[in-house]
Design an enzyme around this catalytic site. Structure first.
Site, PDB file in Angstrom:
ATOM      1  N   GLY A  81       0.945  -1.150   0.169  1.00 17.16           N
ATOM      2  CA  GLY A  81      -0.033   0.003   0.177  1.00 17.16           C
ATOM      3  C   GLY A  81       0.916   1.210   0.392  1.00 17.16           C
ATOM      4  N   GLY A  97       2.085   4.291   3.957  1.00 15.37           N
ATOM      5  CA  GLY A  97       3.078   3.516   3.101  1.00 15.37           C
ATOM      6  C   GLY A  97       4.237   4.376   2.508  1.00 15.37           C
ATOM      7  N   ALA A 156      -0.444  11.985   8.424  1.00 14.09           N
ATOM      8  CA  ALA A 156       0.261  12.149   6.931  1.00 14.09           C
ATOM      9  C   ALA A 156      -0.852  12.099   5.940  1.00 14.09           C
ATOM     10  CB  ALA A 156       0.867  10.830   6.638  1.00 14.09           C
ATOM     11  N   LYS A 182      -5.542   3.327  21.461  1.00 16.05           N
ATOM     12  CA  LYS A 182      -5.749   3.924  19.930  1.00 16.05           C
ATOM     13  C   LYS A 182      -7.219   4.063  19.629  1.00 16.05           C
ATOM     14  CE  LYS A 182      -4.229   6.309  16.670  1.00 16.05           C
ATOM     15  NZ  LYS A 182      -4.072   5.960  15.457  1.00 16.05           N
ATOM     16  N   ASN A 241      -9.714   6.878  18.326  1.00 14.42           N
ATOM     17  CA  ASN A 241     -10.471   6.786  17.186  1.00 14.42           C
ATOM     18  C   ASN A 241     -11.840   6.643  17.197  1.00 14.42           C
ATOM     19  OD1 ASN A 241      -7.528   4.869  15.816  1.00 14.42           O
ATOM     20  ND2 ASN A 241      -7.971   7.265  15.415  1.00 14.42           N
ATOM     21  N   ASN A 292     -12.190  10.543  15.622  1.00 22.63           N
ATOM     22  CA  ASN A 292     -12.650  10.381  14.042  1.00 22.63           C
ATOM     23  C   ASN A 292     -14.285  10.447  14.004  1.00 22.63           C
ATOM     24  OD1 ASN A 292      -9.832   9.579  14.467  1.00 22.63           O
ATOM     25  ND2 ASN A 292     -10.221   8.096  12.684  1.00 22.63           N
ATOM     26  N   ASN A 325      -9.626  18.187  14.917  1.00 19.78           N
ATOM     27  CA  ASN A 325      -9.250  17.679  16.259  1.00 19.78           C
ATOM     28  C   ASN A 325      -9.770  18.565  17.367  1.00 19.78           C
ATOM     29  OD1 ASN A 325      -9.366  15.285  14.281  1.00 19.78           O
ATOM     30  ND2 ASN A 325      -7.115  14.978  14.998  1.00 19.78           N
ATOM     31  N   SER A 340      -8.741  11.126   9.900  1.00 20.63           N
ATOM     32  CA  SER A 340      -8.520  10.387   8.548  1.00 20.63           C
ATOM     33  C   SER A 340     -10.012   9.757   8.234  1.00 20.63           C
ATOM     34  CB  SER A 340      -7.576   9.114   8.739  1.00 20.63           C
ATOM     35  OG  SER A 340      -8.204   8.317   9.886  1.00 20.63           O
ATOM     36  N   GLU A 358     -13.402   3.837   7.952  1.00 18.68           N
ATOM     37  CA  GLU A 358     -13.038   2.761   8.766  1.00 18.68           C
ATOM     38  C   GLU A 358     -13.899   2.503   9.884  1.00 18.68           C
ATOM     39  OE1 GLU A 358      -8.959   4.008   9.028  1.00 18.68           O
ATOM     40  OE2 GLU A 358      -8.392   1.686   8.053  1.00 18.68           O
TER      41      GLU A 358
END
Ligand code: NDP
Ligand code: KPL
Length: 305
Positions: free
Chosen positions: A7, A12, A127, A182, A186, A190, A200, A251, A263
């Site tokens: 990825g 990645g 990122a 974590k 999230n 998120n 955030n 994200s 996700e």
């Protein structure tokens, strides 16, 4: 060390650029466009006003044979199915593998595989991918790693002792606590930033959003059976991550804005599964989950209209 990375998205490309400094890195991609542009021009890393480049080897995912000393999987949770299929076929020929996804629903699946050496990690960097081969490092953090199966001491030592301040690896012996912490972040950051469409930091700055955040956090703690002692640590961790990434868009918010799937199933979906198993009432988590699913559906309806 020979490192494979599956990825070439934001994480990645970030891992490939940083690890290439000391290691022999191969990026496994699936699109021809990305394959050709990385092969021709290498990869680019942007931080503040600086842009640097490095060359890495690039191959198609179909060619991945697990022979690298470690393969790092950086696809999204909902893109893991082809990786699982390949893991079934290659089995113990895969030397060692490391998963860096947000969420927790992949844990059971990877523990059931017959790969001898497995590591799991959480990413605390920010990122963003730009075009096919460029990553912007928007927040410098760390990657925390834990071995969940087999013997990975040598790999862990190699990664954690490299002296790269922009890209540290930290060994966390207690992987359950690491993943749960974590997951709490999230679940809260998120989902709420995606619903409220804010950066955030707004979750701390807006007193009303802060109250919603606290209510959801208490519910998530109850569902995950977090001890009283750990609740203080988890809460501090969550506030610290929000402060460190105050100007970031999560994200999930980026996925919603770009019209991509999210996700959410591996994050709040996992939390709701736990609530069901333990018969814990979870109205706030369920509301947040359904709103995000509704936003995803809205996008599908637009695409099909
Ligand atoms: N970005 C961030 O700041 C953070 C990310 N994370 C987590 O890290 C993980 C990765 O996130 P991120 O890098 O942002 O996601 P991206 O969507 O940027 O990258 C995922 C990449 O995986 C590629 N991919 C998917 N399936 C395959 C396959 N079978 N073979 C080869 N390549 C494949 C995609 O290719 P294609 O473009 O062709 O679809 C895409 O380039 C997520 O779980 C995320 O939650 C955690 C914290 C922060
Ligand atoms: C740490 C945080 C919340 C940074 O935004 C993140 O993991 C994400 O956006 O997925």
């Amino acid at each position: 060390m020979k490192i494979g990375i599956i990825g070439a998205g934001a994480i990645g490309l970030l891992c490939a650029y940083q690890l290439k400094e000391k290691h022999d890195v191969t990026l496994y991609v699936r699109s021809e466009k990305q394959y050709e542009s990385i092969k021709k021009n290498g990869i680019y890393y942007k931080v503040h006003e600086e842009k640097k480049s490095r060359t890495v080897k690039v191959r198609y995912f179909a060619e991945w044979d697990g022979a690298d000393e470690v393969t790092i999987v950086t696809v999204k949770q909902y893109q893991l199915a082809p990786i699982y299929e390949k893991m079934e076929i290659l089995g113990s020929r895969i030397k060692a593998i490391c998963f860096l996804q947000n969420g927790m629903s992949h844990l059971e699946k990877i523990m059931d595989s017959n790969i001898p050496n497995i590591m799991i990690g959480i990413v605390e960097h920010g990122a963003m991918k730009e075009e096919e081969q460029t990553v912007v490092h928007t927040g410098i953090g760390a990657i925390k790693l834990a071995c969940v199966k087999g013997q990975m001491d040598e790999i862990l030592i190699t990664l954690t002792t490299a002296n790269n301040q922009a890209f540290p690896f930290i060994n966390e012996p207690d992987y359950v606590t690491m993943m749960q912490k974590k997951l709490v972040v999230n679940s809260i950051v998120n989902s709420l930033t995606s619903i409220l469409q804010v950066q955030n930091g707004q979750l701390l700055q807006n007193t009303y959003y802060f109250q919603v955040m606290n209510l959801l956090m208490e519910e998530v703690f109850e569902i995950l059976s977090i001890t009283k002692e750990n609740r203080i640590l988890f809460r501090d961790y969550c506030l610290e991550v929000i402060r460190n990434t105050a100007l970031n868009k999560s994200s999930m918010l980026k996925d919603i804005e770009a019209g991509r799937p999210t996700e959410i199933d591996a994050i709040l979906g996992y939390i709701l599964e736990e609530a069901k198993k333990k018969k814990v009432h979870s109205p706030i988590a369920a509301t947040a989950y359904f709103i995000i699913k509704g936003k995803e559906r809205g996008r599908e309806e637009c695409l099909n209209a």
